[in-house]
Design an enzyme around this catalytic site. Structure first.
Site, PDB file in Angstrom:
ATOM      1  N   LYS A 229       0.813  -1.228   0.000  1.00 25.87           N
ATOM      2  CA  LYS A 229       0.000   0.000   0.000  1.00 25.87           C
ATOM      3  C   LYS A 229       0.842   1.272   0.000  1.00 25.87           C
ATOM      4  CE  LYS A 229      -4.455  -1.688   1.289  1.00 25.87           C
ATOM      5  NZ  LYS A 229      -5.481  -1.874   2.306  1.00 25.87           N
ATOM      6  N   ARG A 263      -3.588  -9.891   5.096  1.00 25.32           N
ATOM      7  CA  ARG A 263      -4.042  -9.924   3.688  1.00 25.32           C
ATOM      8  C   ARG A 263      -2.875  -9.464   2.817  1.00 25.32           C
ATOM      9  NH1 ARG A 263      -6.213  -6.627  -0.214  1.00 25.32           N
ATOM     10  NH2 ARG A 263      -7.902  -7.489  -1.438  1.00 25.32           N
TER      11      ARG A 263
END
Ligand code: HH2
Length: 296
Positions: A229, A263
């Site tokens: 991210k 995740r």
């Protein structure tokens, strides 16, 4: 007298799978999208998506998360028909793959169809705020991931604001857990997620990560989605596909602070790092082996 803390579930009931939460689990990401922020366009046809999913299982993923709509900042929503066209054939092909399949969607119709096809977890970035989504999950025996976000993907990163990000995210997730309970979803079917990058600045993301134990205190497992991210890009200066090492550092940091589901896009790398960290930190009975519980 203070209230006794809620008993922490030792496992996650994912449809017919009972996953041990004795050690952190790895959720491998399969994006069947043309535009996901780190792997968009790589797995858009059925064969490559299914091959990627099977490779992630071989690498040691405990759960697969299949998504047909990018929710990156600025993303436009996808129609039900298009999301169904992307996701359903992949779910059908993986129905007997031997791992719990999660469907990453906020559309109640797709949740229902995915559950009927064998999905055992619903990963909803809207935290079942849609009443039809809440009842679709409540009626089934699947697990659910309730995620926090501020705003909607298209505009959520424009000016996110909180008076106290950790308290607000915690209170929101607590209220969504309670809504799930009221709908009849049992504690051992619920996961919560602070939603890193979903309507949060760098400072908000870092505060949430540092104070993750505030969320683990809510008594259900916490999922951390940090893989590749932008918050890692801001620290390292690297592009999404070059954020593997950064993602591993973040995953270990989250696990150390109590995250029980990670995740990730890079399963082998995360799994090796997690196995070493786990074997070193668990001094009682550490075997060095990373054994997942896949009871059916
Ligand atoms: N992050 C993404 C998508 N779904 N679900 C949960 N529960 N938590 C997350 O942090 C999360 C999520 C974004 O990552 P990705 O799927 O790789 O990208 P895109 O949304 O662009 O497809």
């Amino acid at each position: 007298m203070s209230a006794r803390p809620a008993p922490r579930p030792l496992y996650l009931q994912c449809g017919s799978y009972r996953l041990s939460l004795d050690r952190p689990l790895i959720m491998g990401v399969v994006n069947v999208t043309p535009d996901s922020f780190s792997d968009g366009g790589l797995y858009t046809d059925l064969q490559t998506a299914v091959a990627h999913a099977r490779a992630l299982i071989d690498e040691g993923a405990d759960i697969l998360d299949i998504g047909g709509e990018s929710t990156r900042p600025g993303a436009e929503p996808v129609s039900l028909e298009e999301e169904r066209r992307r996701v359903m054939p992949v779910l059908e092909a993986l129905a007997q793959c031997g791992r719990p399949i999660s469907v990453d969607t906020r559309k109640p119709e797709l949740m229902q169809e995915a559950i009927a096809t064998g999905a055992s977890l619903v990963n909803d970035i809207d935290a079942l705020e849609n009443p039809a989504a809440l009842s679709a999950v409540a009626r089934a025996s699947v697990a659910v991931c309730l995620m926090h976000k501020q705003g909607d993907p298209r505009t959520m990163q424009q000016n996110p604001q909180y008076a106290d990000v950790v308290a607000e995210v915690r209170d929101y997730l607590k209220s969504r857990i309670e809504a799930a309970f009221r709908a009849g979803i049992e504690r051992d079917r619920i996961i919560i997620d602070p939603g890193f990058g979903f309507g949060k600045t760098q400072e908000h993301n870092i505060a949430l990560l540092r104070q993750l134990p505030e969320l683990t205190g809510l008594g259900v497992p916490v999922l951390a989605g940090l893989s590749r991210k932008a918050l890692l890009g801001r620290i390292t200066g690297r592009e999404p596909r070059d954020r593997v090492y950064a993602s591993i550092a973040a995953a270990l940091f989250a696990a150390e602070r109590g995250a029980r589901i990670l995740r990730v896009h890079d399963v082998t790398e995360t799994r090796d790092a997690l196995s070493v960290w786990w074997a070193l930190r668990d001094t009682i009975g550490a075997s060095g082996e990373n054994t997942a519980g896949h009871e059916r």
